[in-house]
Design a protein around this motif. Sequence first.
Motif, PDB file in Angstrom:
ATOM      1  N   VAL A   5      76.253 -52.445  25.463  1.00  0.00           N
ATOM      2  CA  VAL A   5      76.075 -52.561  24.011  1.00  0.00           C
ATOM      3  C   VAL A   5      77.383 -52.980  23.348  1.00  0.00           C
ATOM      4  CG1 VAL A   5      75.506 -51.315  21.883  1.00  0.00           C
ATOM      5  CG2 VAL A   5      74.134 -50.967  23.945  1.00  0.00           C
ATOM      6  N   ALA A   6      78.473 -52.331  23.709  1.00  0.00           N
ATOM      7  CA  ALA A   6      79.765 -52.673  23.109  1.00  0.00           C
ATOM      8  C   ALA A   6      80.126 -54.128  23.386  1.00  0.00           C
ATOM      9  CB  ALA A   6      80.861 -51.734  23.632  1.00  0.00           C
ATOM     10  N   GLN A   7      79.983 -54.562  24.620  1.00  0.00           N
ATOM     11  CA  GLN A   7      80.297 -55.947  24.976  1.00  0.00           C
ATOM     12  C   GLN A   7      79.358 -56.923  24.280  1.00  0.00           C
ATOM     13  OE1 GLN A   7      82.904 -57.213  26.821  1.00  0.00           O
ATOM     14  NE2 GLN A   7      83.644 -55.124  26.584  1.00  0.00           N
ATOM     15  N   GLY A   8      78.080 -56.583  24.249  1.00  0.00           N
ATOM     16  CA  GLY A   8      77.107 -57.459  23.602  1.00  0.00           C
ATOM     17  C   GLY A   8      77.378 -57.633  22.121  1.00  0.00           C
ATOM     18  N   LEU A   9      77.672 -56.548  21.425  1.00  0.00           N
ATOM     19  CA  LEU A   9      77.935 -56.643  19.990  1.00  0.00           C
ATOM     20  C   LEU A   9      79.216 -57.418  19.709  1.00  0.00           C
ATOM     21  CD1 LEU A   9      76.841 -53.111  18.752  1.00  0.00           C
ATOM     22  CD2 LEU A   9      75.534 -55.248  18.768  1.00  0.00           C
ATOM     23  N   MET A  10      80.234 -57.228  20.539  1.00  0.00           N
ATOM     24  CA  MET A  10      81.477 -57.973  20.364  1.00  0.00           C
ATOM     25  C   MET A  10      81.232 -59.475  20.557  1.00  0.00           C
ATOM     26  SD  MET A  10      84.610 -58.201  19.590  1.00  0.00           S
ATOM     27  CE  MET A  10      85.027 -56.490  19.484  1.00  0.00           C
ATOM     28  N   GLN A  11      80.447 -59.821  21.565  1.00  0.00           N
ATOM     29  CA  GLN A  11      80.149 -61.230  21.805  1.00  0.00           C
ATOM     30  C   GLN A  11      79.415 -61.856  20.631  1.00  0.00           C
ATOM     31  OE1 GLN A  11      78.059 -61.362  25.539  1.00  0.00           O
ATOM     32  NE2 GLN A  11      79.870 -60.784  26.714  1.00  0.00           N
ATOM     33  N   VAL A  12      78.477 -61.125  20.057  1.00  0.00           N
ATOM     34  CA  VAL A  12      77.734 -61.635  18.895  1.00  0.00           C
ATOM     35  C   VAL A  12      78.682 -61.851  17.724  1.00  0.00           C
ATOM     36  CG1 VAL A  12      75.945 -61.115  17.196  1.00  0.00           C
ATOM     37  CG2 VAL A  12      75.540 -60.624  19.616  1.00  0.00           C
ATOM     38  N   SER A  13      79.531 -60.901  17.472  1.00  0.00           N
ATOM     39  CA  SER A  13      80.490 -61.012  16.367  1.00  0.00           C
ATOM     40  C   SER A  13      81.378 -62.238  16.526  1.00  0.00           C
ATOM     41  CB  SER A  13      81.340 -59.735  16.299  1.00  0.00           C
ATOM     42  OG  SER A  13      82.200 -59.777  15.198  1.00  0.00           O
ATOM     43  N   LEU A  14      81.900 -62.429  17.714  1.00  0.00           N
ATOM     44  CA  LEU A  14      82.785 -63.571  17.960  1.00  0.00           C
ATOM     45  C   LEU A  14      82.026 -64.894  17.927  1.00  0.00           C
ATOM     46  CD1 LEU A  14      85.001 -62.037  20.783  1.00  0.00           C
ATOM     47  CD2 LEU A  14      85.595 -62.357  18.367  1.00  0.00           C
ATOM     48  N   ARG A  15      80.805 -64.892  18.420  1.00  0.00           N
ATOM     49  CA  ARG A  15      80.018 -66.135  18.445  1.00  0.00           C
ATOM     50  C   ARG A  15      79.691 -66.630  17.034  1.00  0.00           C
ATOM     51  NH1 ARG A  15      73.912 -67.037  20.720  1.00  0.00           N
ATOM     52  NH2 ARG A  15      73.833 -69.248  20.251  1.00  0.00           N
ATOM     53  N   PHE A  16      79.378 -65.700  16.141  1.00  0.00           N
ATOM     54  CA  PHE A  16      78.940 -66.097  14.800  1.00  0.00           C
ATOM     55  C   PHE A  16      79.989 -65.876  13.718  1.00  0.00           C
ATOM     56  CE2 PHE A  16      75.011 -65.513  17.170  1.00  0.00           C
ATOM     57  CZ  PHE A  16      74.383 -66.720  16.888  1.00  0.00           C
ATOM     58  N   ASN A  17      81.181 -65.416  14.091  1.00  0.00           N
ATOM     59  CA  ASN A  17      82.249 -65.173  13.120  1.00  0.00           C
ATOM     60  C   ASN A  17      81.784 -64.294  11.961  1.00  0.00           C
ATOM     61  OD1 ASN A  17      84.437 -66.406  14.312  1.00  0.00           O
ATOM     62  ND2 ASN A  17      83.965 -68.400  13.426  1.00  0.00           N
ATOM     63  N   LYS A  18      81.052 -63.250  12.299  1.00  0.00           N
ATOM     64  CA  LYS A  18      80.565 -62.308  11.306  1.00  0.00           C
ATOM     65  C   LYS A  18      80.846 -60.896  11.797  1.00  0.00           C
ATOM     66  CE  LYS A  18      76.748 -65.009   9.461  1.00  0.00           C
ATOM     67  NZ  LYS A  18      75.310 -65.061   9.180  1.00  0.00           N
ATOM     68  N   PRO A  19      81.058 -59.981  10.869  1.00  0.00           N
ATOM     69  CA  PRO A  19      81.204 -58.590  11.285  1.00  0.00           C
ATOM     70  C   PRO A  19      79.903 -58.076  11.902  1.00  0.00           C
ATOM     71  CG  PRO A  19      81.984 -58.899   9.031  1.00  0.00           C
ATOM     72  CD  PRO A  19      81.278 -60.160   9.430  1.00  0.00           C
ATOM     73  N   VAL A  20      80.014 -57.555  13.093  1.00  0.00           N
ATOM     74  CA  VAL A  20      78.910 -56.866  13.760  1.00  0.00           C
ATOM     75  C   VAL A  20      79.484 -55.508  14.141  1.00  0.00           C
ATOM     76  CG1 VAL A  20      77.313 -56.859  15.709  1.00  0.00           C
ATOM     77  CG2 VAL A  20      77.881 -59.028  14.582  1.00  0.00           C
ATOM     78  N   ILE A  21      79.048 -54.496  13.451  1.00  0.00           N
ATOM     79  CA  ILE A  21      79.687 -53.193  13.525  1.00  0.00           C
ATOM     80  C   ILE A  21      79.012 -52.296  14.564  1.00  0.00           C
ATOM     81  CG2 ILE A  21      80.365 -51.153  12.191  1.00  0.00           C
ATOM     82  CD1 ILE A  21      81.706 -53.870  11.338  1.00  0.00           C
ATOM     83  N   PHE A  22      79.850 -51.683  15.400  1.00  0.00           N
ATOM     84  CA  PHE A  22      79.414 -50.762  16.447  1.00  0.00           C
ATOM     85  C   PHE A  22      79.318 -49.358  15.857  1.00  0.00           C
ATOM     86  CE2 PHE A  22      80.247 -47.883  20.033  1.00  0.00           C
ATOM     87  CZ  PHE A  22      79.420 -48.405  21.027  1.00  0.00           C
ATOM     88  N   GLY A  23      78.160 -49.029  15.343  1.00  0.00           N
ATOM     89  CA  GLY A  23      77.926 -47.702  14.772  1.00  0.00           C
ATOM     90  C   GLY A  23      77.101 -46.863  15.729  1.00  0.00           C
ATOM     91  N   VAL A  24      77.516 -46.851  16.971  1.00  0.00           N
ATOM     92  CA  VAL A  24      76.771 -46.143  18.018  1.00  0.00           C
ATOM     93  C   VAL A  24      77.540 -44.883  18.409  1.00  0.00           C
ATOM     94  CG1 VAL A  24      75.800 -46.307  20.342  1.00  0.00           C
ATOM     95  CG2 VAL A  24      75.832 -48.330  18.857  1.00  0.00           C
ATOM     96  N   LEU A  25      76.869 -43.755  18.332  1.00  0.00           N
ATOM     97  CA  LEU A  25      77.462 -42.506  18.806  1.00  0.00           C
ATOM     98  C   LEU A  25      77.338 -42.462  20.323  1.00  0.00           C
ATOM     99  CD1 LEU A  25      75.967 -39.994  16.205  1.00  0.00           C
ATOM    100  CD2 LEU A  25      78.316 -40.850  16.314  1.00  0.00           C
ATOM    101  N   THR A  26      78.402 -42.129  20.996  1.00  0.00           N
ATOM    102  CA  THR A  26      78.416 -42.019  22.455  1.00  0.00           C
ATOM    103  C   THR A  26      78.883 -40.609  22.794  1.00  0.00           C
ATOM    104  OG1 THR A  26      80.656 -42.921  22.558  1.00  0.00           O
ATOM    105  CG2 THR A  26      78.853 -44.488  22.761  1.00  0.00           C
TER     106      THR A  26
END
Length: 160
Positions: free
Chosen positions: A105-126
């Motif tokens: 999840v962390a890697q996937g969200l980071m990739q999306v953020s970088l791909r689209f140049n938009k904030p994609v926030i990791f609000g996941v409790l672990t």
Amino acid sequence: MASALKNLSEYNSEKLIDASGKRFGLVVAEWNKEITDSLCRAAYDTLIKHGALPQNIHRNTVPGSYELPLAAQYLASSNEIDAVICLGVVIKGETKHDDYINHAVAQGLMQVSLRFNKPVIFGVLTTNTLEQAQARSGGNYGNKGVEAAVAAIQMLSFIQ
């Protein structure tokens, strides 16, 4: 543990921009619904508090945290969304499944953020336990949903 040192709901509001012209996509995992609904309410209320208009906040649900990156990618690809806030919880169990899910999840969200140049926030409790998740979704340690919404607004300010 960061939340033992800082309440997740405390922040300096002076550094936040007016969010009235911004459009947000909330992606909320349904697994552990009581926890994720609390995260979502806190994120929504925080966005509203800082000027976001209700019609510019779009809530979407996915089955679990593992599905957050695909939903985030869908929203981030839209010109109608300025920032995506992903909310979920992964509680450690008897196996190592949580390690795999959290990493993916962390890697996937980071990739999306970088791909689209938009904030994609990791609000996941672990967390290790349900009690820890409850403490971080409106309990003793505040609410990660507040922190996630504030991070989205801060990143939009940075991008401006």
